[in-house]
Motif scaffolding. Sequence first.
Motif, short mmCIF file in Angstrom:
data_model
loop_
_atom_site.label_atom_id
_atom_site.label_comp_id
_atom_site.label_asym_id
_atom_site.label_seq_id
_atom_site.Cartn_x
_atom_site.Cartn_y
_atom_site.Cartn_z
N ARG A 172 3.20 3.10 1.90
CA ARG A 172 3.45 3.56 0.54
C ARG A 172 4.84 4.18 0.50
O ARG A 172 5.13 5.14 1.22
N LEU A 173 5.71 3.60 -0.34
CA LEU A 173 7.08 4.08 -0.44
C LEU A 173 7.14 5.37 -1.24
O LEU A 173 6.23 5.69 -2.02
N SER A 174 8.22 6.09 -1.08
CA SER A 174 8.37 7.39 -1.76
C SER A 174 8.93 7.25 -3.16
O SER A 174 8.88 8.19 -3.95
N SER A 175 9.48 6.07 -3.49
CA SER A 175 10.05 5.88 -4.82
C SER A 175 9.98 4.41 -5.20
O SER A 175 9.66 3.54 -4.38
N GLY A 176 10.30 4.12 -6.46
CA GLY A 176 10.31 2.75 -6.95
C GLY A 176 9.23 2.52 -7.99
O GLY A 176 8.25 3.26 -8.07
N VAL A 177 9.41 1.48 -8.81
CA VAL A 177 8.41 1.13 -9.80
C VAL A 177 7.10 0.75 -9.10
O VAL A 177 6.01 1.14 -9.52
N TYR A 178 7.24 -0.04 -8.02
CA TYR A 178 6.08 -0.38 -7.18
C TYR A 178 6.27 0.30 -5.83
O TYR A 178 7.31 0.13 -5.18
N ARG A 179 5.25 1.04 -5.38
CA ARG A 179 5.38 1.78 -4.13
C ARG A 179 4.53 1.21 -3.00
O ARG A 179 4.67 1.62 -1.85
N SER A 180 3.63 0.29 -3.33
CA SER A 180 2.78 -0.32 -2.29
C SER A 180 2.44 -1.74 -2.71
O SER A 180 2.52 -2.10 -3.89
N LEU A 181 2.02 -2.53 -1.73
CA LEU A 181 1.64 -3.91 -2.03
C LEU A 181 0.41 -3.97 -2.92
O LEU A 181 0.26 -4.90 -3.72
#
Length: 563
Positions: A432-441
Amino acid sequence: MVSSVNQLSSYFTNIISNLMEIERQPLTRLSTQRDSVNIQRSLYADLKIKLDNLKNATRSLISTSAFYDMKIGRSTSVTPGITGKTVLTASASSNASAGAYEITDIVLAKPNRLQSGITTASPTTALNISGDVWLGGQNAPSASAQTTNAVASASADPAEVSSTIAELGSGNYTLETQVINGERKFRLKDASGNIVSVNNKSANDGSLTSDWQSFIEGETFDTKRGLILTMQSPAPSNDTTTDTIAYTARGRKITVTNTDTLVDIVNKVNDVRHPVGMEIQASVVGNQLVLSGANTGTNLVYSDLTTDSTHTSGALLLSQLQAASPATFKVNGLAFTRNNNTNLTDVIYGVNLNLAPDAEGQTATLTIKRDAATARASIDTFITNFNTFQSYIATKTAITDLGSNTYSRGPLSTDTIFVDLRSDLFAKMMTRLSSGVYRSLSEIGISINTDSLQASVSDASKLENALINNSNDVTTLLDNIIGQIDATLGRFTGTSGYLQTQISSMDTTISELGKDIASMEKRLSERELALVDQYAEMQSTLQLLSYQQSMWSSIYGSVNRSS
């Protein structure tokens, strides 16, 4: 000296067999060791294939890769104005703009048709005429250089083009030259910008090529398609030049003999290769010869039958049955005129438009939508290869409790590096990423089943919506997460990766063991021969002693009886 084991008694052969069994024990151990390494190598080779496939699949999802294939394409659909009509078909590249296009006021292009003035009772009746007909030209070829940057002059080949090659069609051509890897090279393009295949200089076997070809200053080059070019001497100072060449085709000669019928002429016309763009189709209709241009909107160029001793010039009496006419239509109110009905690539940018035979006077709406089929296929390929690898590792590293303190171990169960790799890839898939519109697959519809530990597209509509409407954000997500997986796989794949290094090491071990086994087999063979000779000599000695004993017993037994 006896040297064959077949002459030994079973007593001695058993002794030799028991001795050799003891002495072969080191050889058995070496063979077992080699078999073990071969099995392990086979497992590593299988694993390498699966990891390489997974690695290749990751590259198609990463935007910085040369193999990136997550482009959003275009789908097309046609709604005819009248149900049951086709009107048109179309295909679109990813460059086409999505939207609706109204195609109206359609008038189809028509081919030029010629008819002969000769009518016979039967198409198989001899016409009793002879001479030559030129189609696609009038036996008057010409060529000229409109500009002279790299080319000094252009001329038409005085000889006819080979029957197996299509002559260049009449029109303007562009000669491009440039310096590639220190060599001055050229190629020819037609008026539409398509590369033209010409004589392959390097092959020198009559074949054609569209590749860049080397030339030297002052060289005369025969394209073998009717056009001859002479290059400038000295060569131009510029590395890159273009020249325009005008060419008029000779056409293809059809020779008619006195015994030819209409059917014979049709076959002769249809069997030859006409100049490009001037292709002709012949047929017999109503006991008359009809010639039709294969290309709509283009008038045929021809020369009627030449004079012979019996008939006057123009004995076929070719006349126009139907004039060529272009296609006309409107796209969203904008008028177009084109010579062809099909392969219309310059009407709507990025679209190949084809008017159907039933399009005359019809209307249709062409709808172009953004399409994620290619991108989805790349994702599916990645998931398939991810699951294949994970299943393989799970099987080969498994330790199964059989009960009674007995366990079954997979052949890779001791290679903890692969157990760790499997866990690492699962972890990265669930990052799970810390930023972005989408943070996980999972936010784009891709998830890991916690029971089967298999990846899947759990929400197809969510994935398609993300790919079509937020493709840049999906790219950012995949570049990050799949990029991490790709980096991890990079340590195991490739010529310098862990697997190839281990396989190469195993190959060396297998080779060395093979040499040791061969050497030991040779020594054991020599040892067995020596034992056979040794025991054969011993057996021979014993046989001799036995014979002597029998002889002396016979002698002394006779003496005792006589006394």
